[in-house]
Design a protein around this motif. Structure first.
Motif, PDB file in Angstrom:
ATOM      1  N   SER A  61     -61.347  98.573   5.207  1.00  0.00           N
ATOM      2  CA  SER A  61     -60.838  97.632   4.191  1.00  0.00           C
ATOM      3  C   SER A  61     -61.209  98.092   2.783  1.00  0.00           C
ATOM      4  O   SER A  61     -60.453  97.870   1.841  1.00  0.00           O
ATOM      5  CB  SER A  61     -61.376  96.222   4.454  1.00  0.00           C
ATOM      6  N   THR A  62     -62.361  98.739   2.646  1.00  0.00           N
ATOM      7  CA  THR A  62     -62.758  99.221   1.320  1.00  0.00           C
ATOM      8  C   THR A  62     -61.860 100.362   0.857  1.00  0.00           C
ATOM      9  O   THR A  62     -61.635 100.533  -0.340  1.00  0.00           O
ATOM     10  CB  THR A  62     -64.223  99.698   1.311  1.00  0.00           C
TER      11      THR A  62
ATOM     12  N   LYS B 108     -62.256  86.160   4.700  1.00  0.00           N
ATOM     13  CA  LYS B 108     -61.823  85.596   5.977  1.00  0.00           C
ATOM     14  C   LYS B 108     -62.997  85.257   6.885  1.00  0.00           C
ATOM     15  O   LYS B 108     -62.814  84.619   7.920  1.00  0.00           O
ATOM     16  CB  LYS B 108     -60.898  86.586   6.697  1.00  0.00           C
TER      17      LYS B 108
ATOM     18  N   ARG C 233     -64.756  98.625  10.466  1.00  0.00           N
ATOM     19  CA  ARG C 233     -63.636  97.804  10.005  1.00  0.00           C
ATOM     20  C   ARG C 233     -63.793  97.480   8.518  1.00  0.00           C
ATOM     21  O   ARG C 233     -62.821  97.490   7.760  1.00  0.00           O
ATOM     22  CB  ARG C 233     -63.564  96.504  10.814  1.00  0.00           C
ATOM     23  N   THR C 234     -65.018  97.184   8.107  1.00  0.00           N
ATOM     24  CA  THR C 234     -65.284  96.913   6.697  1.00  0.00           C
ATOM     25  C   THR C 234     -64.972  98.138   5.848  1.00  0.00           C
ATOM     26  O   THR C 234     -64.366  98.034   4.773  1.00  0.00           O
ATOM     27  CB  THR C 234     -66.752  96.510   6.498  1.00  0.00           C
TER      28      THR C 234
ATOM     29  N   TRP D 163     -66.991  94.358  -2.425  1.00  0.00           N
ATOM     30  CA  TRP D 163     -65.944  93.364  -2.676  1.00  0.00           C
ATOM     31  C   TRP D 163     -65.619  93.267  -4.162  1.00  0.00           C
ATOM     32  O   TRP D 163     -64.458  93.089  -4.545  1.00  0.00           O
ATOM     33  CB  TRP D 163     -66.359  91.984  -2.145  1.00  0.00           C
TER      34      TRP D 163
ATOM     35  N   SER E 190     -63.337  95.944  -5.278  1.00  0.00           N
ATOM     36  CA  SER E 190     -61.969  95.654  -4.839  1.00  0.00           C
ATOM     37  C   SER E 190     -61.282  94.694  -5.797  1.00  0.00           C
ATOM     38  O   SER E 190     -60.114  94.876  -6.153  1.00  0.00           O
ATOM     39  CB  SER E 190     -61.990  95.065  -3.422  1.00  0.00           C
TER      40      SER E 190
ATOM     41  N   GLY F  30     -58.738 100.635   1.149  1.00  0.00           N
ATOM     42  CA  GLY F  30     -57.537 100.071   0.533  1.00  0.00           C
ATOM     43  C   GLY F  30     -57.863  99.102  -0.598  1.00  0.00           C
ATOM     44  O   GLY F  30     -56.963  98.434  -1.119  1.00  0.00           O
TER      45      GLY F  30
ATOM     46  N   PHE G  54     -61.034  90.855   3.144  1.00  0.00           N
ATOM     47  CA  PHE G  54     -61.657  90.983   4.464  1.00  0.00           C
ATOM     48  C   PHE G  54     -62.862  90.053   4.573  1.00  0.00           C
ATOM     49  O   PHE G  54     -63.008  89.322   5.553  1.00  0.00           O
ATOM     50  CB  PHE G  54     -62.083  92.437   4.695  1.00  0.00           C
TER      51      PHE G  54
ATOM     52  N   ILE H 197     -59.361  96.275  -0.456  1.00  0.00           N
ATOM     53  CA  ILE H 197     -59.071  94.895  -0.061  1.00  0.00           C
ATOM     54  C   ILE H 197     -60.261  94.292   0.683  1.00  0.00           C
ATOM     55  O   ILE H 197     -60.103  93.330   1.440  1.00  0.00           O
ATOM     56  CB  ILE H 197     -57.802  94.797   0.817  1.00  0.00           C
ATOM     57  N   SER H 198     -61.445  94.859   0.469  1.00  0.00           N
ATOM     58  CA  SER H 198     -62.614  94.364   1.202  1.00  0.00           C
ATOM     59  C   SER H 198     -62.936  92.921   0.820  1.00  0.00           C
ATOM     60  O   SER H 198     -63.492  92.175   1.621  1.00  0.00           O
ATOM     61  CB  SER H 198     -63.826  95.256   0.944  1.00  0.00           C
TER      62      SER H 198
END
Length: 244
Positions: free
Chosen positions: A109-110, A121, A105-106, A139, A142, A112, A118, A114-115
């Motif tokens: 997100s990377t 949250k 899942r991480t 991160w 990102s 896009g 992610f 947008i980690s």
């Protein structure tokens, strides 16, 4: 790096210090208590270097969003995909099913960039459990890419206007970013791009100031470079070693 910006060994050295300080901090926090500040240093350097390039190109009328993003892709993606692939392979071989699912899942997100959202949250950056997340440090990449999706568009709006307007515009953006840090949010502020923007904007503002000095034929501070560098090193190491 664009050809319009000559190689700066001093900046490369500072960038190396920034990266190594973060690495040392995550190996053993007591060795370098303020080592995480290397991220902040890196953001300022990034804002400075990229703005020097695109401001000159925009002022000369040769800037192209396509070429700009192609340069970013060539610079970032090869290393990015190498790290991502190696991490996923190792995670598949070593992690439990649940841990690998979180890693997957991480990784998504990377892709896009947008980690940072992610991770914002979840737990805070300094929580011990974060040390078990191999892709945590992406991160910052990102945040950088989010900045460069937006900032060139904003800069293009004012680059042909007066220097005073450009300075006022960048300072206003920086102030808004700082003020936003006082607003409540359910997310961890450490990761949020609009709060980190002030650091890259400081670098951008410095770059525009240097462009102004050069265009006006004014001294850019070379006679004071040695003294400034020494003072900066003292302040930098004080922050890295004495932070509590």
């Amino acid at each position: 790096m664009s050809k319009v910006l000559s190689y700066r060994p001093d900046i490369d050295t500072l960038r190396a210090v920034a990266v190594l300080s973060v690495v040392v901090f995550h190996i053993e926090k007591n060795w370098l208590p303020g080592g995480f500040l290397g991220v902040d240093i890196f953001f300022v350097i990034s804002g400075f270097l990229i703005t020097m390039i695109i401001h000159r190109e925009m002022s000369s009328g040769i800037f192209s969003f396509k070429k700009f993003y192609i340069r970013r892709i060539k610079r970032i993606l090869p290393a990015f995909f190498t790290v991502l692939t190696v991490t996923l392979v190792c995670g598949f071989l070593l992690f439990t099913k649940d841990d690998f699912f979180l890693l997957w899942r991480t990784a998504l997100s990377t892709l896009g960039f947008i980690s940072n959202i992610f991770f914002a949250k979840g737990q805070g950056y300094f929580d011990p459990i974060q040390e078990e997340k191999p892709l945590l440090h992406i991160w910052s990449l990102s945040v950088e890419e989010q900045y460069y999706f937006v900032f060139p568009i904003l800069l293009l709006l004012v680059v042909r206007k007066s220097w005073r307007t450009q300075f006022a515009f960048l300072i206003t953006l920086c102030v808004f970013s700082i003020l936003a840090s006082f607003m409540p949010t359910a997310l961890d502020k450490y990761y949020l791009p609009h709060l980190r923007a002030c650091e890259m904007l400081i670098g951008s503002l410095t770059a525009v100031w240097m462009q102004y000095r050069q265009q006006q034929g004014l001294d850019t501070g070379k006679p004071y470079a040695a003294a400034g560098a020494l003072l900066s090193i003292c302040v930098l190491f004080a922050c890295l070693f004495a932070y509590t």
